[in-house]
Design a protein around this motif. Structure first.
Motif, PDB file in Angstrom:
ATOM      1  N   GLU A  87       0.812  -1.234   0.000  1.00 36.59           N
ATOM      2  CA  GLU A  87       0.000   0.000   0.000  1.00 36.59           C
ATOM      3  C   GLU A  87       0.838   1.273   0.000  1.00 36.59           C
ATOM      4  OE1 GLU A  87      -0.081  -2.399   2.482  1.00 36.59           O
ATOM      5  OE2 GLU A  87      -0.948  -1.532   4.321  1.00 36.59           O
ATOM      6  N   ASN A  88       2.147   1.144   0.291  1.00 42.74           N
ATOM      7  CA  ASN A  88       3.000   2.346   0.280  1.00 42.74           C
ATOM      8  C   ASN A  88       3.703   2.568  -1.050  1.00 42.74           C
ATOM      9  OD1 ASN A  88       2.420   3.249   2.806  1.00 42.74           O
ATOM     10  ND2 ASN A  88       4.312   2.548   3.778  1.00 42.74           N
ATOM     11  N   GLN A  89       3.617   1.579  -1.959  1.00 44.39           N
ATOM     12  CA  GLN A  89       4.422   1.650  -3.190  1.00 44.39           C
ATOM     13  C   GLN A  89       4.204   2.948  -3.959  1.00 44.39           C
ATOM     14  OE1 GLN A  89       6.882  -0.489  -3.769  1.00 44.39           O
ATOM     15  NE2 GLN A  89       6.225  -1.560  -1.908  1.00 44.39           N
ATOM     16  N   ASP A  90       2.954   3.406  -4.037  1.00 40.15           N
ATOM     17  CA  ASP A  90       2.672   4.600  -4.835  1.00 40.15           C
ATOM     18  C   ASP A  90       3.241   5.880  -4.228  1.00 40.15           C
ATOM     19  OD1 ASP A  90       1.407   3.062  -6.634  1.00 40.15           O
ATOM     20  OD2 ASP A  90      -0.637   3.541  -5.968  1.00 40.15           O
ATOM     21  N   PHE A  91       3.614   5.814  -2.973  1.00 45.96           N
ATOM     22  CA  PHE A  91       4.120   7.023  -2.307  1.00 45.96           C
ATOM     23  C   PHE A  91       5.635   7.206  -2.464  1.00 45.96           C
ATOM     24  CE2 PHE A  91       0.298   6.030   0.377  1.00 45.96           C
ATOM     25  CZ  PHE A  91      -0.470   7.096  -0.069  1.00 45.96           C
ATOM     26  N   ILE A 105       1.647  14.719  -0.475  1.00 44.63           N
ATOM     27  CA  ILE A 105       0.767  13.623  -0.043  1.00 44.63           C
ATOM     28  C   ILE A 105      -0.185  14.136   1.028  1.00 44.63           C
ATOM     29  CG2 ILE A 105       0.673  11.299   0.940  1.00 44.63           C
ATOM     30  CD1 ILE A 105       3.561  10.892  -0.078  1.00 44.63           C
ATOM     31  N   GLU A 148      -2.906  16.225  -0.546  1.00 46.64           N
ATOM     32  CA  GLU A 148      -3.914  15.412  -1.248  1.00 46.64           C
ATOM     33  C   GLU A 148      -4.852  14.715  -0.289  1.00 46.64           C
ATOM     34  OE1 GLU A 148      -1.912  12.670  -3.841  1.00 46.64           O
ATOM     35  OE2 GLU A 148      -0.959  14.355  -4.909  1.00 46.64           O
ATOM     36  N   ARG A 188       7.779  10.472  -3.519  1.00 40.76           N
ATOM     37  CA  ARG A 188       6.917  11.670  -3.534  1.00 40.76           C
ATOM     38  C   ARG A 188       7.144  12.551  -2.315  1.00 40.76           C
ATOM     39  NH1 ARG A 188       1.023  10.900  -4.363  1.00 40.76           N
ATOM     40  NH2 ARG A 188       1.325  13.127  -4.775  1.00 40.76           N
ATOM     41  N   THR A 216       9.851   2.646   6.894  1.00 39.52           N
ATOM     42  CA  THR A 216       9.808   3.629   5.800  1.00 39.52           C
ATOM     43  C   THR A 216      10.914   4.662   5.938  1.00 39.52           C
ATOM     44  OG1 THR A 216       7.443   3.547   6.257  1.00 39.52           O
ATOM     45  CG2 THR A 216       8.165   5.041   4.482  1.00 39.52           C
TER      46      THR A 216
END
Ligand SMILES: [Zn+2]
Length: 553
Positions: free
Chosen positions: A369-373, A381, A384, A376, A404
């Motif tokens: 679930e963190n891959q898209d972040f 973030i 958004e 960035r 992380t």
């Protein structure tokens, strides 16, 4: 004519004195430079250095390799960045003297202040010595580079006074004992003393050196000076510029009283500190005018930091709840940060470092679930999602079991103009790398290549000759590192051969090669062709040879 072991041909020689580069050869016999200029005959080994610069090996005056050198005699990765001499024992902390079975306190302080974890000490540091000379003997065998060793005032004071060292000033007898021990260390090859005006221990208590009065400090500096050399390295009370200025005035007094050089680390330009750096430089000049030799250290790199809540971070020291949770073992830490009961308090405290978090981006992530972040900006973030920065940080971290990576870039010591002004100041030494410390937050090694990459090649703020002099001749002279730092016949053959067009520091990588299951940031270099330590070719095109010719200097 002496037979040469190694000859480097057709190099552009930048000799560390600041004078213009010149073309020529350099011959080495044993551990010394035997010839510079046109060298006749053939050596046992020849290197063609056409297109490359040959300079004295770089010196890093501010490292904390004291523990690492016990399991890694190469002090990786410093040699890869052209460094042939590192000074360790900075900031009042050393691993000697220490009474048998009483290493716990030193480990706790070191662990708190320099971020080397206790399991790492347990696995990697034997504490098989008591005195400072015994510690030097322990590390001497198999050194890959030269070590300049400072004696840590806090360690020395704790050894003599025990827990009282964090309560009161020393008696005359205690001062005399500290002086004797310091003189013995100097006789065994120590380079000086280090002290701290700011650090706190594992219980948030000022470290022992902070309880010393002027009569103790003057006595120690004078004892050290009897050896004919000696530097006093210090960390000022940088949290408050007025206090820092008082520290500088005191160092001027110490310098004059003992005839020694005092070194203050670090001076940084930061939007959070306003003109503190300018006022500090002016204070150094004022001491100079009065005959004191007080220098500051500064580094070429932007003070970029990485935070992983699974590791350590000094940015969180001022946030009481975060700081408390960071001292827990990982499973308990995960529960504490994840407990909804604690959320409001954590977010409120986290806002205290919002100016830094605004400059943070998400680095390495682990859960799907963190891959898209990844990659960035945290601020974006948060915008958004309509949430506060610390909330986003906590959520991302919790999804990754706290692993992380948050990368803070370009805030502290980032402004090229003011950093150039600092780095060009005659009372500033290039230093403050902190290599070997804070290893789970950044890699301090690499500043040497970076000075040339950024301030010589990219911004043209320094000539290559001046940059090399700053990294070599000037430091050897001012810090009392004899017969090193310049290229001349008869000097030790500490050398670096590099490509001036490509020399650069590489990116940081996070690796798990620290004893006791520890992790650290490492960084490789580009453009370094060879590194020679005391005549021995120790690194060739990024690879270590089997040579281990380092000494205590
Ligand atoms: Zn330090």
């Amino acid at each position: 004519m002496t037979e040469l072991d190694l000859c480097i041909r057709n190099a552009r020689i930048v000799d560390g004195t600041g004078r213009p580069a010149f073309g020529g050869d350099l011959g080495i016999a044993g551990d010394r430079i035997a010839a510079v200029g046109r060298v006749a005959g053939r050596a046992k080994r020849e290197i063609d250095a056409r297109g490359l610069v040959l300079a004295p090996g770089f010196i890093d005056i501010h490292t904390h390799y004291d523990p690492q050198i016990c399991w890694d005699r190469l002090a990786t990765p410093s040699i890869e960045h052209g460094v042939t001499t590192v000074v360790m024992g900075n900031c009042s902390l050393t691993l000697a003297p220490v009474r048998p079975g009483e290493s716990k306190k030193l480990v706790a302080m070191f662990s708190r202040i320099e971020d080397i974890k206790e399991p790492t000490f347990a696995a990697g540091v034997p504490f098989s010595w008591e005195s400072f000379p015994e510690y030097l003997d322990h590390i001497r065998a198999g050194l890959g580079l030269n070590i300049g060793a400072l004696v840590g005032h806090s360690a020395l004071r704790w050894y003599v006074m025990g827990a009282d060292s964090q309560e009161r000033v020393a008696t005359d007898a205690e001062i005399a004992q500290m002086c004797t021990l310091l003189e013995q260390a100097m006789a065994a090859g120590a380079l000086g003393l280090s002290t701290s005006y700011v650090d706190i221990d594992e219980n948030m208590k000022p470290v022992p050196s902070r309880f010393a009065d002027m009569r103790e400090k003057i006595a120690l500096c004078q004892a050290m000076a009897k050896s004919g050399r000696g530097v006093l390295q210090t960390v000022p009370y940088f949290i408050d510029v007025e206090e820092q200025l008082k520290n500088i005035a005191e160092l001027g007094e110490l310098s004059r009283a003992a005839g020694i050089l005092c070194s203050l680390a670090p001076i940084v330009s930061s939007p959070l500190g306003g003109d503190a750096w300018r006022r500090s430089l002016a204070a150094l000049e004022a001491e100079r005018a009065k005959g004191g030799r007080v220098y500051a250290q500064s580094m070429p790199r932007t003070f970029d930091l990485n935070i992983r809540l699974s590791e350590t971070s000094f940015l969180l020291f001022g946030l009481p709840t975060w700081n408390r949770f960071m001292s827990l073992a990982l499973p308990e830490r995960v529960s504490a940060f994840g407990d909804p009961e604690n959320r409001a308090q954590l977010v409120q405290e986290g806002m205290m470092i919002a100016p830094l978090l605004m400059a943070a981006s998400v680095g390495e992530v682990f859960s799907p679930e963190n891959q898209d972040f990844a990659g960035r900006s945290l601020l974006q973030i948060a915008g958004e999602l309509g949430r506060k920065l610390p909330e986003v940080m906590l959520d991302l971290a919790l999804a990754d079991g706290l692993r992380t990576e948050f990368c803070i870039r370009g805030v502290i010591h980032a402004d090229v103009e003011s950093v150039s002004e600092i780095l060009s100041h005659p009372l500033v030494h290039i230093g403050a790398s902190d290599a070997g410390a804070h290893i789970a937050q950044f890699c301090g090694a690499g500043d040497t290549c970076y000075l040339i990459e950024r301030f010589v090649r990219e911004h043209k703020k320094l000539s290559l000759e001046r940059a090399v002099e700053r990294l070599t001749g000037e430091l050897a002279r001012d810090w009392g590192i004899a017969d090193r730092g310049v290229i001349a016949e008869g000097k030790f053959a500490d050398l670096v051969l590099f490509d001036p067009e490509t020399i650069a520091r590489g990116p940081e990588v996070f690796v798990g090669d620290v004893p006791g299951n520890g992790n650290r940031y490492l960084r490789s270099a580009r453009g370094i062709e060879a590194v020679i330590v005391n005549g021995a070719l120790t690194l060739e095109r990024g690879r270590y040879t089997s040579e281990r010719a380092g000494r205590i200097v």
